[in-house]
Design a protein around this motif. Structure first.
Motif, PDB file in Angstrom:
ATOM      1  N   SER A  53       5.082   0.150 -12.880  1.00 30.19           N
ATOM      2  CA  SER A  53       4.997   1.432 -12.156  1.00 30.19           C
ATOM      3  C   SER A  53       4.250   1.239 -10.844  1.00 30.19           C
ATOM      4  O   SER A  53       4.648   1.768  -9.802  1.00 30.19           O
ATOM      5  N   ILE A  54       3.153   0.494 -10.890  1.00 27.79           N
ATOM      6  CA  ILE A  54       2.351   0.283  -9.683  1.00 27.79           C
ATOM      7  C   ILE A  54       3.166  -0.492  -8.649  1.00 27.79           C
ATOM      8  O   ILE A  54       3.187  -0.136  -7.471  1.00 27.79           O
ATOM      9  N   THR A  55       3.887  -1.512  -9.123  1.00 28.12           N
ATOM     10  CA  THR A  55       4.713  -2.295  -8.193  1.00 28.12           C
ATOM     11  C   THR A  55       5.743  -1.397  -7.509  1.00 28.12           C
ATOM     12  O   THR A  55       5.965  -1.503  -6.304  1.00 28.12           O
ATOM     13  N   ASN A  56       6.358  -0.504  -8.264  1.00 32.18           N
ATOM     14  CA  ASN A  56       7.336   0.402  -7.656  1.00 32.18           C
ATOM     15  C   ASN A  56       6.688   1.281  -6.597  1.00 32.18           C
ATOM     16  O   ASN A  56       7.254   1.503  -5.523  1.00 32.18           O
ATOM     17  N   LEU A  57       5.486   1.765  -6.871  1.00 34.94           N
ATOM     18  CA  LEU A  57       4.802   2.629  -5.893  1.00 34.94           C
ATOM     19  C   LEU A  57       4.335   1.827  -4.681  1.00 34.94           C
ATOM     20  O   LEU A  57       4.292   2.345  -3.571  1.00 34.94           O
ATOM     21  N   VAL A  58       4.018   0.559  -4.902  1.00 31.17           N
ATOM     22  CA  VAL A  58       3.669  -0.317  -3.771  1.00 31.17           C
ATOM     23  C   VAL A  58       4.908  -0.505  -2.901  1.00 31.17           C
ATOM     24  O   VAL A  58       4.860  -0.373  -1.672  1.00 31.17           O
ATOM     25  N   ASN A  60       7.341   1.444  -2.591  1.00 28.80           N
ATOM     26  CA  ASN A  60       7.672   2.698  -1.899  1.00 28.80           C
ATOM     27  C   ASN A  60       6.648   3.081  -0.844  1.00 28.80           C
ATOM     28  O   ASN A  60       6.774   4.113  -0.199  1.00 28.80           O
ATOM     29  N   GLY A  61       5.596   2.291  -0.727  1.00 26.14           N
ATOM     30  CA  GLY A  61       4.624   2.544   0.335  1.00 26.14           C
ATOM     31  C   GLY A  61       3.537   3.551  -0.024  1.00 26.14           C
ATOM     32  O   GLY A  61       2.746   3.932   0.832  1.00 26.14           O
ATOM     33  N   LEU A  62       3.487   3.989  -1.285  1.00 27.46           N
ATOM     34  CA  LEU A  62       2.444   4.954  -1.656  1.00 27.46           C
ATOM     35  C   LEU A  62       1.111   4.280  -1.956  1.00 27.46           C
ATOM     36  O   LEU A  62       0.047   4.855  -1.765  1.00 27.46           O
ATOM     37  N   LEU A  63       1.218   3.052  -2.450  1.00 27.60           N
ATOM     38  CA  LEU A  63       0.018   2.274  -2.771  1.00 27.60           C
ATOM     39  C   LEU A  63       0.115   0.938  -2.059  1.00 27.60           C
ATOM     40  O   LEU A  63       1.208   0.523  -1.669  1.00 27.60           O
ATOM     41  N   TYR A  64      -0.997   0.261  -1.879  1.00 26.86           N
ATOM     42  CA  TYR A  64      -0.943  -1.127  -1.426  1.00 26.86           C
ATOM     43  C   TYR A  64      -1.977  -1.943  -2.181  1.00 26.86           C
ATOM     44  O   TYR A  64      -2.993  -1.419  -2.626  1.00 26.86           O
ATOM     45  N   ARG A  65      -1.649  -3.247  -2.329  1.00 28.01           N
ATOM     46  CA  ARG A  65      -2.569  -4.115  -3.069  1.00 28.01           C
ATOM     47  C   ARG A  65      -3.347  -4.954  -2.092  1.00 28.01           C
ATOM     48  O   ARG A  65      -2.819  -5.374  -1.060  1.00 28.01           O
ATOM     49  N   GLU A  66      -4.592  -5.221  -2.410  1.00 33.33           N
ATOM     50  CA  GLU A  66      -5.371  -6.188  -1.628  1.00 33.33           C
ATOM     51  C   GLU A  66      -5.795  -7.281  -2.590  1.00 33.33           C
ATOM     52  O   GLU A  66      -6.401  -6.975  -3.626  1.00 33.33           O
ATOM     53  N   LYS A  67      -5.443  -8.499  -2.222  1.00 37.06           N
ATOM     54  CA  LYS A  67      -5.708  -9.633  -3.118  1.00 37.06           C
ATOM     55  C   LYS A  67      -7.156  -9.660  -3.594  1.00 37.06           C
ATOM     56  O   LYS A  67      -8.077  -9.618  -2.795  1.00 37.06           O
ATOM     57  N   GLY A  68      -7.320  -9.715  -4.908  1.00 41.89           N
ATOM     58  CA  GLY A  68      -8.641  -9.845  -5.493  1.00 41.89           C
ATOM     59  C   GLY A  68      -9.500  -8.589  -5.436  1.00 41.89           C
ATOM     60  O   GLY A  68     -10.621  -8.589  -5.918  1.00 41.89           O
ATOM     61  N   ARG A  69      -8.950  -7.521  -4.824  1.00 37.36           N
ATOM     62  CA  ARG A  69      -9.785  -6.319  -4.690  1.00 37.36           C
ATOM     63  C   ARG A  69      -9.221  -5.100  -5.392  1.00 37.36           C
ATOM     64  O   ARG A  69      -9.955  -4.157  -5.668  1.00 37.36           O
ATOM     65  N   GLY A  70      -7.918  -5.111  -5.660  1.00 41.02           N
ATOM     66  CA  GLY A  70      -7.334  -3.984  -6.378  1.00 41.02           C
ATOM     67  C   GLY A  70      -6.241  -3.271  -5.613  1.00 41.02           C
ATOM     68  O   GLY A  70      -5.731  -3.771  -4.610  1.00 41.02           O
ATOM     69  N   THR A  71      -5.941  -2.068  -6.095  1.00 38.03           N
ATOM     70  CA  THR A  71      -4.831  -1.291  -5.533  1.00 38.03           C
ATOM     71  C   THR A  71      -5.373  -0.013  -4.900  1.00 38.03           C
ATOM     72  O   THR A  71      -6.226   0.648  -5.480  1.00 38.03           O
TER      73      THR A  71
END
Ligand code: 16G
Length: 240
Positions: A53-58, A60-71
């Protein structure tokens, strides 16, 4: 909250729930959302499903991930109208953002034949080939590869092109910008552009190819702009 008996797949239910939390500002723009582990415990679903689910929202541009820091919750996408012939500088200023450019390439060259044809140039006529990363508030939004006939703008140089091309052209009394023809298509970002745009190589981009003409019908630019699909959406009003 999550209905395991429902015909709606669980990953979609989680997506809806997270969207709702963003909408209700339970999760605020720029802030961390709970980790996959926390969410899977909270919702009593598997971590794998939460990740999907998180990957889909990423994507779609609603969320973004930062390596080692979270979403994190992303800024809403920029809405770009498709019905006016505006410049990047004008578009960003209209939204209260500060436009800037990073110059990747500036050279004077004989263009490939297809480019020469589109710009209505003879075989021996030169163009400036300009590659600029276009930033808003210092964040990369797009990369533009532009061909400009030298005869239209002989005094163009590396310094001038750091500002607005359209403003430069319109500051000259004998030329006015008239119209343009655009094509748009979707693509997966190239390796080179993923570095310029600071996105991963699997991400989507929107590509707009624009040929622009002066009011006397002479083409003055041929541009291929690659936009981050997670930062842009294009809107147009259509009438019947
Ligand atoms: C926009 C135009 C591009 C033009 C540029 C000029 C699209 C698809 N492209 O990005 O064709 O060269 O603006 O911007 O909209 P500037 O005046 O800020 O240099």
């Amino acid at each position: 909250m999550i209905d395991k008996e429902s015909r709606v797949p669980i990953y979609l239910q989680i997506e809806e729930l997270l969207k709702q939390r963003i909408y209700l500002e339970e999760y605020k723009i720029g802030e961390n959302i709970p980790s996959e582990r926390e969410l899977s415990e909270q919702l009593n679903v598997s971590r794998m499903t939460v990740r999907q689910s998180i990957t889909n929202l990423v994507n779609n541009g609603l969320l973004y991930r930062e390596k080692g820091r979270g979403t994190y919750v992303a800024n809403p996408k920029l809405e770009q109208p498709l019905n006016g012939l505006t410049s990047f500088t004008e578009d960003m200023r209209a939204r209260g953002m500060e436009p800037s450019s990073k110059l990747i390439n500036f050279e004077k060259m004989i263009p490939p034949v297809d480019i020469a044809r589109e710009l209505q140039l003879e075989q021996d006529e030169y163009v400036f080939h300009v590659i600029r990363i276009r930033n808003a508030d210092l964040k990369p939004m797009a990369i533009e590869r532009t061909y400009i006939p030298v005869k239209i703008f002989p005094e163009l140089d590396e310094k001038k092109i750091m500002g607005s091309l359209y403003a430069l052209i319109e500051a000259r009394s004998h030329q006015k910008i008239g119209n343009a023809i655009q094509q748009m298509e979707a693509a997966i970002v190239s390796k080179e552009d993923s570095k310029y745009l600071q996105i991963s190589t699997s991400q989507a981009v929107l590509i707009i190819k624009r040929t622009s003409f002066l009011t006397d019908g002479v083409p003055f630019e041929l541009v291929r702009s690659t936009y981050r699909a997670d930062r842009y959406k294009f809107i147009s009003e259509i009438k019947r």
